[in-house]
Scaffold this motif. Structure first.
Motif, PDB file in Angstrom:
ATOM      1  N   PHE A 276       9.939 -12.721 -18.067  1.00 22.20           N
ATOM      2  CA  PHE A 276       9.377 -13.611 -17.051  1.00 22.20           C
ATOM      3  C   PHE A 276      10.419 -14.565 -16.468  1.00 22.20           C
ATOM      4  O   PHE A 276      10.067 -15.507 -15.758  1.00 22.20           O
ATOM      5  N   ALA A 277      11.692 -14.307 -16.760  1.00 23.68           N
ATOM      6  CA  ALA A 277      12.760 -15.143 -16.207  1.00 23.68           C
ATOM      7  C   ALA A 277      12.881 -14.911 -14.708  1.00 23.68           C
ATOM      8  O   ALA A 277      12.678 -13.796 -14.204  1.00 23.68           O
ATOM      9  N   LEU A 278      13.209 -15.974 -13.983  1.00 27.55           N
ATOM     10  CA  LEU A 278      13.457 -15.877 -12.544  1.00 27.55           C
ATOM     11  C   LEU A 278      14.496 -16.915 -12.152  1.00 27.55           C
ATOM     12  O   LEU A 278      14.836 -17.812 -12.921  1.00 27.55           O
ATOM     13  N   ASP A 279      15.032 -16.769 -10.962  1.00 25.29           N
ATOM     14  CA  ASP A 279      16.072 -17.677 -10.504  1.00 25.29           C
ATOM     15  C   ASP A 279      15.538 -19.101 -10.402  1.00 25.29           C
ATOM     16  O   ASP A 279      14.443 -19.336  -9.875  1.00 25.29           O
ATOM     17  N   ASP A 300       8.594 -18.025 -15.416  1.00 26.33           N
ATOM     18  CA  ASP A 300       7.348 -18.054 -14.643  1.00 26.33           C
ATOM     19  C   ASP A 300       6.180 -18.264 -15.605  1.00 26.33           C
ATOM     20  O   ASP A 300       5.491 -17.323 -15.995  1.00 26.33           O
ATOM     21  N   ILE A 301       5.969 -19.521 -16.001  1.00 30.28           N
ATOM     22  CA  ILE A 301       4.922 -19.873 -16.952  1.00 30.28           C
ATOM     23  C   ILE A 301       3.882 -20.723 -16.225  1.00 30.28           C
ATOM     24  O   ILE A 301       4.161 -21.854 -15.814  1.00 30.28           O
ATOM     25  N   SER A 321       0.236 -26.057 -12.487  1.00 31.50           N
ATOM     26  CA  SER A 321       1.655 -26.154 -12.172  1.00 31.50           C
ATOM     27  C   SER A 321       2.369 -24.941 -12.763  1.00 31.50           C
ATOM     28  O   SER A 321       1.732 -23.966 -13.164  1.00 31.50           O
ATOM     29  N   ASN A 322       3.705 -24.989 -12.835  1.00 30.83           N
ATOM     30  CA  ASN A 322       4.462 -23.846 -13.339  1.00 30.83           C
ATOM     31  C   ASN A 322       5.848 -24.321 -13.754  1.00 30.83           C
ATOM     32  O   ASN A 322       6.459 -25.151 -13.064  1.00 30.83           O
ATOM     33  N   THR A 396      -3.030 -25.640 -21.140  1.00 31.36           N
ATOM     34  CA  THR A 396      -2.805 -24.231 -21.456  1.00 31.36           C
ATOM     35  C   THR A 396      -1.590 -23.756 -20.682  1.00 31.36           C
ATOM     36  O   THR A 396      -1.212 -24.345 -19.660  1.00 31.36           O
ATOM     37  N   GLY A 397      -0.989 -22.685 -21.165  1.00 29.63           N
ATOM     38  CA  GLY A 397       0.153 -22.097 -20.475  1.00 29.63           C
ATOM     39  C   GLY A 397       0.290 -20.640 -20.845  1.00 29.63           C
ATOM     40  O   GLY A 397       0.096 -20.267 -22.013  1.00 29.63           O
ATOM     41  N   TYR A 398       0.592 -19.796 -19.869  1.00 29.25           N
ATOM     42  CA  TYR A 398       0.761 -18.372 -20.154  1.00 29.25           C
ATOM     43  C   TYR A 398       1.546 -17.690 -19.044  1.00 29.25           C
ATOM     44  O   TYR A 398       1.650 -18.182 -17.920  1.00 29.25           O
ATOM     45  N   CYS A 399       2.104 -16.541 -19.381  1.00 24.15           N
ATOM     46  CA  CYS A 399       2.706 -15.612 -18.423  1.00 24.15           C
ATOM     47  C   CYS A 399       1.837 -14.361 -18.419  1.00 24.15           C
ATOM     48  O   CYS A 399       1.220 -14.033 -19.432  1.00 24.15           O
ATOM     49  N   LYS A 400       1.820 -13.645 -17.304  1.00 25.61           N
ATOM     50  CA  LYS A 400       0.965 -12.462 -17.217  1.00 25.61           C
ATOM     51  C   LYS A 400       1.752 -11.265 -16.714  1.00 25.61           C
ATOM     52  O   LYS A 400       2.497 -11.366 -15.743  1.00 25.61           O
ATOM     53  N   VAL A 401       1.568 -10.146 -17.403  1.00 27.72           N
ATOM     54  CA  VAL A 401       2.086  -8.855 -16.949  1.00 27.72           C
ATOM     55  C   VAL A 401       0.903  -8.023 -16.504  1.00 27.72           C
ATOM     56  O   VAL A 401      -0.080  -7.878 -17.229  1.00 27.72           O
TER      57      VAL A 401
END
Length: 448
Positions: A276-279, A300-301, A321-322, A396-401
């Motif tokens: 989930f890494a991004l610039d 991207d969390i 937010s993110n 809460t916090g999460y990443c999604k595929v």
């Protein structure tokens, strides 16, 4: 091929086999704390796995790091040991591996329903710093108190601003927070106000959990900083805005912050977050050489804060937010912490500061959301400018595929531009979350 576990994991769970975050738990109130990883609705007891001799790689075979009351010994071993543990645990929990799947006695000992455990702080925190790394948050606060023409001080664009926090008042999610008392601005020629804080606030943050430290006098290179980071947690750095406003000149926050900081119980590793890494946002002016990264990245969390008002049952989302909005990256924060020779130790904590986005519904604290009390928030028949006694705050916090046909979007990231990926991930589809669970606390009245 998507990795699957023999343990059934609900699609909405934060804890699939792709995550495996680390925490510390008790089976019974009088039992010894022990490390574990979350998988679906269960905790895998790592002391049982270790005692069964299932960590057989070179870094963990003779280690006693999972027979400790916290994760600090494991953190100290560094990335090679972390990767070895992750590979071993994903194999043991996979649908294709019979060692744990087909051994009912071992499985009964090793897997504990999450509903039957008490979660504890996963690390012994020696030191704690809190940064001020969100440009949107810095700008909004500056506009409120100095006006738009002088919103952000010039040094902010050259240096990751931070202050040293109080590690002793860091608590685990679910712990009540007592409203602090202190001094506030005097009215006219009167003495300063003293009493319970009238502007109690939450701060939507994340925090870096330090792995191997560095020797005193030897800074960490910014391009090596990731090797000193085990993972991330959700963090609520509760703030008494009135106490803070009266005390912070000239030395910064003190009593307005040190009364309580809440952490989520599960540490999500950088290995689990890597897809989930991004610039990171472009930094202008360019940072000084010791902060210049070869590859500057955020994650991207998706983050969310909700309030359950006193006397109500329903939670009301007040912000989304993110982590991607951070201006100063977590690796820059760590490198800056050590540039003067400061030594970090396993289990140290580096907070990001409030994470605000560019839109009003993405501001990361009530100070911004209510614009310092000028714009009350509507919460199911009641309003809030700041927190009242009995209010509960939940992060809460999460990443999604998500998947398109047989292809995972995460696998397409190397071939499709990021804006396209952002668009595609909003489509519907089966997939999994890599999440942090929740970080919560309820406000209790101040002490007499």
């Amino acid at each position: 091929m998507v990795l699957k576990s023999f343990i059934e994991v609900h699609p909405d769970s934060h804890f699939p086999i792709q995550n495996l975050p680390y925490g510390v738990f008790k089976r019974q109130p009088d039992s010894e704390p022990r490390p574990g990883v979350a998988i679906g609705d269960y905790v895998l007891d790592l002391s049982v796995v270790a005692s069964a001799g299932l960590f057989d790689g070179p870094f963990l075979r003779n280690s006693h790091c999972f027979n400790q009351p916290n994760l600090n010994n494991f953190l100290e071993l560094g990335r090679p040991a972390w990767k070895e543990a992750r590979t071993t645990l994903q194999k043991l929990l996979s649908a294709a591996e019979p060692i744990l799947r087909d051994n009912a006695i071992l499985r009964e000992k090793a897997l504990v329903p999450t509903s039957e455990v008490q979660m504890l702080l996963p690390i012994a925190i020696g030191d704690y710093s809190d940064f001020f790394a969100s440009k949107h948050h810095a700008y909004n606060c500056g506009v409120m108190f100095r006006g738009p023409d002088n919103a952000i001080n010039p040094n902010w664009f050259h240096i990751p601003i931070a202050y040293h926090g109080r590690a002793s008042s860091i608590v685990i999610s679910g712990t009540d927070i007592i409203r602090p008392s202190g001094q506030g601005h005097p009215a006219g020629n009167s003495l300063p106000y003293f009493g319970p804080s009238r502007k109690l606030d939450f701060e939507l943050e994340m925090a870096t959990v330090v792995g191997p430290g560095n020797e005193l006098g030897k800074p960490v290179d910014v391009n090596e900083a990731a090797n000193h980071i085990f993972g991330l947690v959700l963090m609520n750095d509760w703030s008494a805005r009135d106490i803070q406003a009266w005390e912070y000149v000239p030395l910064g926050p003190f009593l307005g912050k040190s009364f309580g900081t809440t952490l989520s119980p599960w540490i999500v590793t950088l290995d689990a977050l890597e897809q989930f890494a991004l610039d990171a946002p472009q930094q202008n002016p360019s940072p000084l050489p010791y902060l210049a990264e070869k590859k500057s990245k955020n994650y991207d969390i998706a983050l969310q804060a909700s309030i359950v008002p006193a006397g109500q049952k329903d939670a009301h989302v007040v912000t989304r937010s993110n982590l991607r909005h951070l201006y100063w990256t977590i690796t820059q924060q760590l490198a800056h912490q050590t540039i003067n020779g400061c030594n970090l130790r396993p289990g140290d904590l580096l907070g990001t500061g409030t994470i605000s986005g560019p839109e009003p519904d993405s501001y990361g604290c009530l100070l911004e959301l209510s614009w310092n009390g000028q714009k009350p928030l509507s919460l199911g028949g009641t309003t809030r400018t700041f927190l009242e006694d009995g209010d509960e705050v939940i992060f809460t916090g999460y990443c999604k595929v998500k998947f398109l046909g047989i292809f995972s979007f995460s696998l397409l990231c190397d071939f499709i531009p990021l804006p396209t990926i952002d668009c595609l991930t909003r489509l519907q589809g089966d997939g999994y979350n890599v999440g942090f669970g929740t970080c919560s606390g309820k406000i209790l009245p101040s002490l007499p």
